[in-house]
Design a protein around this motif. Structure first.
Motif, mmCIF file in Angstrom:
data_model
loop_
_atom_site.group_PDB
_atom_site.id
_atom_site.type_symbol
_atom_site.label_atom_id
_atom_site.label_comp_id
_atom_site.label_asym_id
_atom_site.label_seq_id
_atom_site.Cartn_x
_atom_site.Cartn_y
_atom_site.Cartn_z
ATOM 1 N N MET D 135 0.812 -1.209 0.000
ATOM 2 C CA MET D 135 0.000 0.000 0.000
ATOM 3 C C MET D 135 0.847 1.262 0.000
ATOM 4 S SD MET D 135 -3.447 -0.977 2.119
ATOM 5 C CE MET D 135 -2.869 0.090 3.362
ATOM 6 N N THR D 136 1.887 1.262 0.815
ATOM 7 C CA THR D 136 2.692 2.487 0.881
ATOM 8 C C THR D 136 3.432 2.715 -0.432
ATOM 9 O OG1 THR D 136 4.127 3.796 2.302
ATOM 10 C CG2 THR D 136 4.876 1.599 1.788
ATOM 11 N N LEU D 137 3.684 1.629 -1.165
ATOM 12 C CA LEU D 137 4.344 1.796 -2.456
ATOM 13 C C LEU D 137 3.350 2.225 -3.533
ATOM 14 C CD1 LEU D 137 6.779 -1.235 -2.336
ATOM 15 C CD2 LEU D 137 7.366 1.172 -2.089
ATOM 16 N N GLY D 138 2.092 2.401 -3.128
ATOM 17 C CA GLY D 138 1.121 2.991 -4.041
ATOM 18 C C GLY D 138 0.201 1.997 -4.717
ATOM 19 N N ALA D 139 0.180 0.752 -4.229
ATOM 20 C CA ALA D 139 -0.658 -0.247 -4.885
ATOM 21 C C ALA D 139 -2.129 0.025 -4.615
ATOM 22 C CB ALA D 139 -0.287 -1.639 -4.379
ATOM 23 N N GLY E 75 -4.837 7.641 -3.500
ATOM 24 C CA GLY E 75 -4.209 8.734 -4.227
ATOM 25 C C GLY E 75 -3.081 9.353 -3.422
ATOM 26 N N LEU E 76 -3.337 9.549 -2.144
ATOM 27 C CA LEU E 76 -2.320 10.176 -1.297
ATOM 28 C C LEU E 76 -1.096 9.283 -1.155
ATOM 29 C CD1 LEU E 76 -4.471 11.705 1.571
ATOM 30 C CD2 LEU E 76 -3.815 12.681 -0.627
ATOM 31 N N ARG E 77 -1.358 7.978 -1.085
ATOM 32 C CA ARG E 77 -0.236 7.055 -0.838
ATOM 33 C C ARG E 77 0.755 7.042 -1.987
ATOM 34 N NH1 ARG E 77 -4.030 2.843 0.639
ATOM 35 N NH2 ARG E 77 -4.578 3.180 2.811
ATOM 36 N N THR E 78 0.303 7.429 -3.178
ATOM 37 C CA THR E 78 1.275 7.473 -4.265
ATOM 38 C C THR E 78 2.240 8.642 -4.092
ATOM 39 O OG1 THR E 78 -0.277 8.734 -5.581
ATOM 40 C CG2 THR E 78 -0.221 6.374 -5.974
ATOM 41 N N GLU E 79 1.878 9.578 -3.209
ATOM 42 C CA GLU E 79 2.769 10.718 -2.981
ATOM 43 C C GLU E 79 3.639 10.534 -1.741
ATOM 44 O OE1 GLU E 79 0.556 14.337 -2.950
ATOM 45 O OE2 GLU E 79 -0.313 13.975 -4.925
ATOM 46 N N VAL E 80 3.192 9.676 -0.834
ATOM 47 C CA VAL E 80 3.896 9.513 0.435
ATOM 48 C C VAL E 80 4.319 8.057 0.579
ATOM 49 C CG1 VAL E 80 3.719 9.751 2.937
ATOM 50 C CG2 VAL E 80 2.398 11.259 1.438
ATOM 51 N N VAL E 81 5.592 7.818 0.755
ATOM 52 C CA VAL E 81 6.055 6.446 0.902
ATOM 53 C C VAL E 81 6.777 6.293 2.232
ATOM 54 C CG1 VAL E 81 7.616 4.700 -0.023
ATOM 55 C CG2 VAL E 81 6.189 6.017 -1.565
ATOM 56 N N ALA E 149 11.755 2.344 -1.915
ATOM 57 C CA ALA E 149 10.979 3.559 -1.680
ATOM 58 C C ALA E 149 11.475 4.696 -2.561
ATOM 59 C CB ALA E 149 11.064 3.948 -0.213
ATOM 60 N N LEU E 150 12.800 4.795 -2.701
ATOM 61 C CA LEU E 150 13.361 5.874 -3.515
ATOM 62 C C LEU E 150 12.891 5.764 -4.957
ATOM 63 C CD1 LEU E 150 17.050 5.964 -2.216
ATOM 64 C CD2 LEU E 150 15.193 7.565 -1.680
#
Ligand SMILES: Nc1ncnc2c1ncn2[C@@H]1O[C@H](COP(=O)(O)OP(=O)(O)OP(=O)(O)O)[C@@H](O)[C@H]1O
Ligand SMILES: Nc1ncnc2c1ncn2[C@@H]1O[C@H](COP(=O)(O)OP(=O)(O)OP(=O)(O)O)[C@@H](O)[C@H]1O
Ligand SMILES: [Mg+2]
Ligand SMILES: [Mg+2]
Lengths: 278, 335, 231, 231, 335
Positions: D135-139, E75-81, E149-150
Motif C-alpha cells: 500500500m505504501t508503495l502505491g498499490a 491517491g495520497l499514498r502514491t505521494e507519500v512512501v 521507496a526511492l
C-alpha cells in the motif's frame, strides 16, 4: 444376548418399501432373535453372502440365486414372496403402448419409436429382468465386454442392451427410486417394481406424472427369496438362527404378515410359500 | 577454550558466505564481531549457537567436538543462547515469553517469577509483563528478547546487534547489563554490532569479518569508489565523486578500499603539506578510546583518524576546528 | 421450493418429538466422526510437522502423493478396508465389518491426507524464527513443535475442522463399512441416504438440517476454544 | 487381499484396452471437476480475501458458518439444487437436471466453503507488513491483494487442490444431479459406485486406481506450477 | 504546509499511544523524530503515510483534508512512501521488489530498468539485483527497502530508523542520499531515529515524542531512577544505584528524569564546587553540533553536556580528561 443377533444383506427395495420394518420386530418378538440389516444393490448383497460377511441374504435375482447355491455359498433358497414389475411411461405416452399386456411387445414398440427409455443398468434384479425382456423382444442386442482380473485370472463382464444407447436408451446405473425420478423428469419410459412406483406415485406430497402403461404380464413377475449362508463354507455364520428366520418367513405367521402388508392401501407383496395366507 | 573453529565454511547456492580457516574464542570474555552488511556475522552467530549447521568444518565447544546431530546439539543449546537481530516474540504475553526458557529448564514457579521480574526490570520492561508481546514497538520487542535470553542464565550469550532499535537510555542500560553478566557471572558474550564505539567499549577482543573471512585488516574507513588514472600517470580512487585518494593498485573499476586510521597524519589546517595526499576537513567528533583518541574528520566523506594518547596531548585538536589530513598510499588497502 | 421450508419444519418436529431413534443416530454420527477426527489428527498433525520440518529427498513427491490422496474416493477406501476386514480378509476373524470401528478405520484413512496436507501448509507459512528462538532458548524438539503448533494453531484447527466436516458429512464409507444397520451403525448421513432412497426427500433434508445444526454447535465450541487460545 | 492386486492389473488392462467408454468417463470427470474447482475458486478466493481483511461485525459468526458448511452433506446439496432445477423448480424450464452443468452447480456449492475457509486461514497467517508495504508503495486494493495472493499462494493452492480432490472423488452430487447416465454424466466415481452396487468390486477399485493416477498427474502439474511460482 | 495535525490520537486497548493536540510540518524540509521506545514514532509515521487510521483527529495533507476512505487514501499514498523500521521484502528477486512501485505507477519498462539500477547503486546493492530478496542479511534488506521507496520518487518519504542495521559505510551513504533527495529533488523527509547525532546532522527541525505527546522538554539525558529522601531532608534521585542527583519533586518511587544538557556546567576536575550537585567524570566523546559542542561525560552514567561555541573555545576540554560537572536542580525535570 449378543449371540441372538444375525446379519442379513438385502436389496434396497425390501427395506425402502418398509416391509422389513414390519417383519423384523415381529420376528424378534416371537424368537428373541435380532436381525441386523444391510441394504444395498443386489450384486453387493450377494457379494456379502459370498464373502461370508452375513448370515443370510434376501434378494430377488432368481438365476443368480441358483448359482449362489450351486457354488455352495447358500444352503437353500426359500421362496418368500413376489411382487410384479410394471412399465411406466409419461401421460402423453409417445410410443402409444398404454393398455398393452405383452411386456416384450411394449418394449419393442418403445424401441421402434425411439422413445426415451431409462434403464437401471446396475445389474440389479430389475435390470436383469429388463435384459430378459429385451431378449424376448427379439431385437438385436449389443454386448459389451470388459476384461478384468479376478484371482489372477482374466474374466469378462458382459453388459447387453438394445441399439441406441445414449440416444433413446439411457442407462443410469442407479437404484429404483432414482430411476423413476429420472424417467419422470425426462419424460421417458422405465421398468419398475410396483412397490417403489406406488411409494413415489402416491406416497409423497409431489407425486409423479408417470403412469403405468403396461402390467400383468407373466413375464413381469418378481420373486424374492432368502438364502442362509452355508456353514460348510463359513463355519462362523449363525446358520441355526438364520435358518430359523428363513423358516419363520415362510411359516404361516410370516406369510400372513407379508400378505397383510399394505402401503397406501395397496398390497405390495404376494406370499409365495402359502399363497392364500391371511 | 570456549570455541575452536577449523576450516568452517557456509555455502549458500554456491556462494561461500562464511569461510573461517581458524578461530578460537576464550571463555569468560566479550568478543565484538564487526563487519559490513552481508559479511556473515549473523551466519557465524547462528552456527556458534548451534542453530545452523555449517557446510564444512569442525567446531569444538568447551572441549567437546560438535557433531551436528539433534540430540547432541540440544544439550549444547541449553548453554548457549542467541538473541536474534530482529527477534520474534511468541504470540502470548511478555511474561510467558520470558518464562519460556525457564520452563524448558524445569525451574520452579516461584523462582521463575522472581527471575522474570528481575530481567524485565533490567531492560526496563517491567510494566509490560502482561502486555501481549506482538503489540510491542520494535525497541520494546528487542528489549524483551534480551530479557528472555538473560532469564536462561546460559554460559554463553550471542547478541546480534542488540541495541539497533533501542532508545538511548536503554542502550546504555543494555550495555551495562552486558558488561555485568560478563564480569559478575562470567558469562561469555559474543556481540555483533555496527556500532564501533559500542564494540570497543564492551569487548575484550574484536573480530572483523569481511566477505565471510576474518579480516586482518582493520574494518574501518571503508569506502567504495572507482579506480582511475589521471594524465600524470597517478592512480587514484574517486569516492562519492568528491574525494580523490591516491592508491597503489593494479585493479581498475569499482573497488572497496579501507584507510588505516592509525596511519593518517593530522596537521593544523594551514600546515597542509604539498602533494596529492592532503585534505582539509572539519573535526566533527572526538572519542576517547582507552586513552587514544579517535577523531572523525569530514573531508567530504567522514574519515576516522586514530591519535595516540601522547600525540593528542601534545597537539590537541578541537571539535569544529579545521585540520589537514595526509593519507599516505601505504595507509590505503584496496580490497 | 417449499420442500426446503417443509424440511425445516420437519426437522424441528423431529427434534421436538424426542425420538429415541433419532438421538441414537445422532449419537452414533458424533461418536464415529469425532473418533475418526481425533485419531486422524493424532496421526496426521505430527506427520505434517515431520514433513514440514525435515528436509529429505523425495519430500516434494511425498507432498504430491498426499495431495493426490485428497482425491481418495470413499468407494476405494471402503473397498480397501473391506478386503482386510471382510470375513475372507486377514482381519476377518476380528469381526470388524459392519461395526462403528470399521467406519472409523475407513474415515481415518480418508481424512489423514486432509489433516496432514493442511498441517504442512499451515506450518510452512510460520516464520522460521519461532523455531530458531525456541531452540536457542533450550527447547527440545517436542517443545519446539509445541511452540510452532501454538503459532500455527489457526491453520491446524482449520484442518481439524475441515476433517470433522468431511467425516460427519461422509456417506460412502459409513454405508459400505458400517452397513447402515439400524441402531448400530446408522448415522445421520446413511439415514439420509436411506430416506432419499425411499423417496422421502423432506425427511432426508430434515436430517441434513439437523446435521448442520449439530455441526454448527460443534463449530461454536471450536470457535470458543480458538477464542480462549488467543490469550 | 488379492483383490487389490487384481484391481491394479484390471486397471492396467482397462487403460490398455483404450476403451472409448472409459475415456468418456474420465473426460467427464475431469471436465466437471475442473470446472467446479475453477468456478468455486473464482468465487471463494476473493470472498476469503474479503473476509480475512475486512473487519466487520459478525465476522467470527461468518467464519463459524463457513466452518459449519464444511460439513455440508452431498445429499443436502443434491436435494437443495434439485428443488430448484427439477421440472417443478423455478429453473425447471432450463432443463438443467441430469446434465454436467447441474453437477457443477452442486459441486461448486459443496466446495466454496472449503476454498473460502482455507483461503481465510492462509491469508490471516501472512505478515501484515506485506499489505502495508504494497500500500505504501502505491498499490491499489487489487494490486495489494495480488501481492498477498503471491505470498500466500501455497496455502491457497492447497485449498484449491483439496477442493479439486473433493469434487473429483465426490459421488453423491454427481449421482443425484448428474444421474450417472452412461455417456453423458457418468463420472469415474458414479461408475465406481455402480460397479460396487453390482458387486463388481475389482472393477470398482480398478476405476479408483485410475482416478488416483489421474489425480496424481493433475497434482504433478500443480506441483510444477508451484515450483515455477517459487521464482 | 505539508501536514497539519489537530487533536490526533491513537488509542490501543484503552491506552492512548499517540496524543498530538497540534503539529504542522512544512514542505521540502527534513524532520527528525526522536523519542524513547514506545513513544509512538512508528505509529505517527504510519498515520502520516496513511497506513493506519487515527482514532480521532484531523489531518490536512497538502491542503487537502484527509478523510480515511480507501479510495481517497490511495491517491495520497502514491505521494507519500514509508520505509518501515523492520522492512519486509516481497518473496521474489531484489529487482522485482524495487520494480513494484514503478509498475504500480505504470512506468515503461526501460525507464523502470534505469531507475532500478540507479537506486540499487545508491544503496550499494547493485550486485544483488537478481538475488532472491528473502535470503538477504538484515542490513541488505534494509538497504533494498530504502531503494524500493526511492524508486517511487514520491513527494514525501518517511524513514523509520533507516540505518539501524546498516553498516557504517552505508550509513554514511544513506545519510547522503537522504540529504540529496531533500536538497536536489525537494522531497520532504520525516526521519525517526534513535541516533541523535544523525537526527541533528540531517534535520531542519526535530520533533520529540514522549509517551505519545510532542515533548517541549529536551529528549536527552533520560534516566530512570527512584526518588528518595535523605536524613537532611534532601530529595534526590538514585540512578542505577550509582549516581545521586538532587531533584525538586513531590513524586516518590520509580520515575524518569531528564537533565537539560545546556544547563549543566563544566569545571576543571580540581575546581569541583562544594555542595551536592557536583560530580567528577571522564570526557568520553566530543561532538561538533553546528559550532556548539556536545560532550559526553561518564560520571557513572554517561551524561551529555552541551557547551556553547564560545564557552568551548575559551575553555576547551579534551577527551579522556577528568572534569567536574554541576547539575543544578533546575536543570532536572521529573517526568
Ligand atoms: N538462506 C540463505 N540463502 C542464500 N544466501 C544467504 C542466506 N542467508 C544469508 N545469505 C547471504 O549470506 C550473506 C551473509 O549473511 P549474514 O546475515 O550472515 O550477514 P550479516 O553479516 O549478519 O549482515 P548484516 O550486517 O546485514 O546483518 C549475505 O550476503 C546474505 O545475502
Ligand atoms: N496494535 C497495537 N496494539 C496495542 N498496542 C500497540 C499496538 N501497536 C503499538 N502499540 C503500543 O503503542 C506504543 C507506541 O508504539 P510505536 O511502535 O509507535 O513506538 P515507537 O516510538 O516506534 O517505538 P520504537 O522506538 O521501539 O520503535 C508502544 O508502547 C506499543 O506497545
Ligand atoms: Mg546480520
Ligand atoms: Mg518504532
Amino acid at each position: 444376548g449378543a449371540d441372538k443377533v444375525i446379519t442379513m444383506s438385502t436389496t434396497t427395495s425390501t427395506q425402502a418399501s418398509g416391509l422389513l420394518d414390519l417383519l423384523l420386530p415381529e420376528f424378534t418378538k416371537d424368537t428373541g432373535i435380532q436381525v441386523k440389516v444391510f441394504a444395498k444393490g443386489t450384486g453387493a448383497a450377494m457379494r456379502d453372502g459370498m464373502d461370508g460377511n452375513v448370515d443370510l441374504i434376501f434378494v430377488h435375482a432368481k438365476a443368480r440365486e441358483e448359482m449362489f447355491i450351486s457354488e455352495g455359498y447358500g444352503t437353500k433358497r426359500y421362496a418368500v414372496m413376489h411382487n410384479d414389475f410394471v412399465i411406466l411411461g409419461p401421460p402423453n405416452d409417445p410410443a402409444g403402448i398404454k393398455g398393452m399386456k405383452g411386456a416384450a411387445a411394449a418394449l419393442k414398440k418403445i424401441a421402434n419409436a425411439k422413445a426415451m427409455f431409462i434403464s437401471r443398468g446396475d445389474d440389479s434384479g430389475t435390470h436383469t429382468k429388463e435384459q430378459a425382456l429385451w431378449v424376448a423382444t427379439g431385437l438385436p442386442l449389443v454386448c459389451k465386454t470388459t476384461n478384468i482380473v479376478k484371482k489372477g485370472k482374466k474374466r469378462e463382464l458382459v453388459f447387453s442392451h438394445p441399439k441406441g444407447l445414449g440416444e433413446w436408451y439411457i442407462s443410469i446405473g442407479q437404484g429404483m427410486g432414482k430411476t423413476i425420478t429420472f424417467a419422470d423428469e425426462k419424460r421417458g419410459y422405465t421398468l419398475s417394481d410396483r412397490g417403489t412406483y406406488l411409494k413415489y406415485k402416491v406416497g409423497r406430497k409431489y407425486g409423479l406424472d408417470l403412469e403405468v402403461v403396461c402390467e400383468d404380464d407373466e413375464l413381469l413377475n418378481n420373486p424374492y427369496s432368502v438364502i442362509p449362508v452355508n456353514p460348510a463354507k463359513y463355519p462362523h455364520v449363525k446358520f441355526d438362527l438364520a435358518d430359523r428366520f428363513a423358516r419363520w418367513l415362510v411359516s404361516p405367521r410370516g406369510q400372513a404378515l407379508i400378505a397383510n402388508y399394505k402401503l397406501l392401501g395397496q398390497q405390495l407383496f404376494c406370499p409365495d410359500a402359502i399363497p392364500d395366507a391371511k | 577454550m570456549l570455541f575452536g573453529i577449523k576450516n568452517l565454511t557456509k555455502v549458500y547456492g554456491g556462494r561461500k558466505v562464511l569461510d573461517i580457516p581458524e578461530l578460537s574464542l576464550e571463555k569468560g570474555k566479550v568478543y565484538g564481531l564487526l563487519g559490513p552488511n552481508g559479511s556473515g556475522k549473523t551466519t557465524l552467530l547462528e552456527i556458534l549457537s548451534f542453530l545452523l549447521p555449517p557446510t564444512t568444518g569442525e567446531i569444538v565447544y568447551d572441549s567437546r567436538k560438535v557433531d551436528f546431530s539433534e540430540t547432541f546439539l540440544r544439550g549444547l543449546r541449553t548453554e548457549v543462547v542467541m538473541v536474534e537481530q530482529q527477534p520474534i516474540l511468541f504470540t502470548t504475553s511478555v511474561y510467558k515469553n520470558v518464562e519460556f526458557g525457564l520452563k524448558v529448564r524445569k525451574k520452579p514457579k516461584e523462582y521463575r517469577k522472581k527471575i522474570i521480574h528481575e530481567v524485565l526490570d533490567l531492560v526496563g520492561m517491567r510494566g509490560f509483563a502482561e502486555a501481549s508481546a506482538h503489540r510491542l514497538s520494535s525497541g520494546e520487542t528487542q528489549r524483551v528478547a534480551i530479557a528472555r535470553a538473560l532469564a536462561c542464565s546460559p554460559k554463553v550469550i550471542m547478541f546480534d546487534e542488540p541495541t539497533s532499535n533501542v532508545d538511548i537510555e536503554n542502550q546504555i542500560a543494555i550495555e551495562g547489563i552486558l558488561r555485568d553478566i560478563n564480569v559478575q557471572k562470567g558469562i561469555s558474550v559474543i556481540l555483533a554490532t555496527h556500532n564501533r564505539i559500542q564494540a570497543t567499549k564492551l569487548s575484550d577482543s574484536i573480530i572483523f569479518l569481511f566477505n565471510g573471512k576474518p579480516a586482518s585488516s582493520i574494518y574501518e574507513n571503508i569506502f567504495s569508489g572507482s579506480v582511475r588514472r589521471d594524465g600524470d600517470g597517478n592512480t587514484y580512487c574517486l569516492i562519492h565523486d568528491k574525494v580523490r585518494l591516491v592508491v597503489r593498485t593494479d585493479k581498475t573499476g569499482y573497488v572497496k578500499i579501507s584507510v588505516n586510521p592509525k596511519m593518517i597524519k593530522v596537521f593544523p589546517a594551514q600546515d597542509i603539506p604539498s602533494g596529492d595526499h592532503g585534505f582539509v576537513g572539519r573535526v566533527i567528533q572526538l572519542t576517547d578510546e582507552g586513552g587514544d583518541v579517535r577523531a572523525l574528520v569530514d573531508i567530504g566523506i567522514p574519515i576516522s583518524v586514530l591519535l595516540g594518547k601522547e600525540e593528542y596531548k601534545q597537539a590537541p585538536i578541537l571539535t569544529g576546528e579545521r585540520v589537514a589530513l595526509v593519507c599516505p598510499p601505504e595507509s590505503i588497502e584496496v580490497m | 421450493m417449499d420442500i426446503l421450508l417443509d424440511s425445516f419444519i420437519s426437522a424441528i418436529l423431529l427434534l421436538k418429538s424426542l425420538d429415541a431413534e433419532l438421538y441414537a443416530i445422532v449419537f452414533v454420527s458424533l461418536k464415529v466422526a469425532s473418533s475418526s477426527t481425533f485419531v486422524a489428527s493424532f496421526i496426521g498433525i505430527p506427520t505434517g510437522f515431520a514433513i514440514a520440518f525435515k528436509e529429505f529427498p523425495g519430500k516434494r513427491t511425498v507432498i504430491t502423493i498426499l495431495n493426490t490422496l485428497l482425491a481418495l474416493p470413499t468407494v476405494v477406501v471402503g473397498l480397501f478396508v473391506y478386503t482386510f476386514i471382510s470375513r475372507r480378509g486377514i482381519f476377518g476373524p476380528l469381526d470388524l465389518l459392519y461395526t462403528q470401528k470399521a467406519i472409523i478405520v475407513g474415515q481415518v484413512i480418508l481424512i489423514i491426507p486432509i489433516v496432514t496436507t493442511f498441517t504442512i501448509a499451515a506450518i510452512s507459512q510460520i516464520d522460521d524464527r519461532y523455531r530458531k528462538t525456541a531452540m536457542t532458548l533450550g527447547a527440545t524438539t517436542l517443545q519446539t513443535a509445541v511452540v510452532i503448533f501454538r503459532e500455527g494453531r489457526f491453520g491446524i484447527m482449520a484442518a481439524v475442522i475441515a476433517s470433522f466436516g468431511r467425516v460427519i458429512a461422509e456417506v460412502g464409507i459409513s454405508m459400505m463399512l458400517g452397513g447402515n444397520a439400524k441402531g448400530f451403525t446408522r448415522t445421520m448421513t446413511t439415514a439420509m441416504a436411506l430416506e432419499y432412497d425411499k423417496g422421502e426427500f423432506i425427511l432426508a433434508v430434515a436430517l441434513g438440517v439437523i446435521l448442520l445444526t449439530i455441526s454448527f454447535t460443534v463449530n461454536l465450541f471450536f470457535n470458543y476454544l480458538q477464542g480462549r487460545a488467543r490469550v
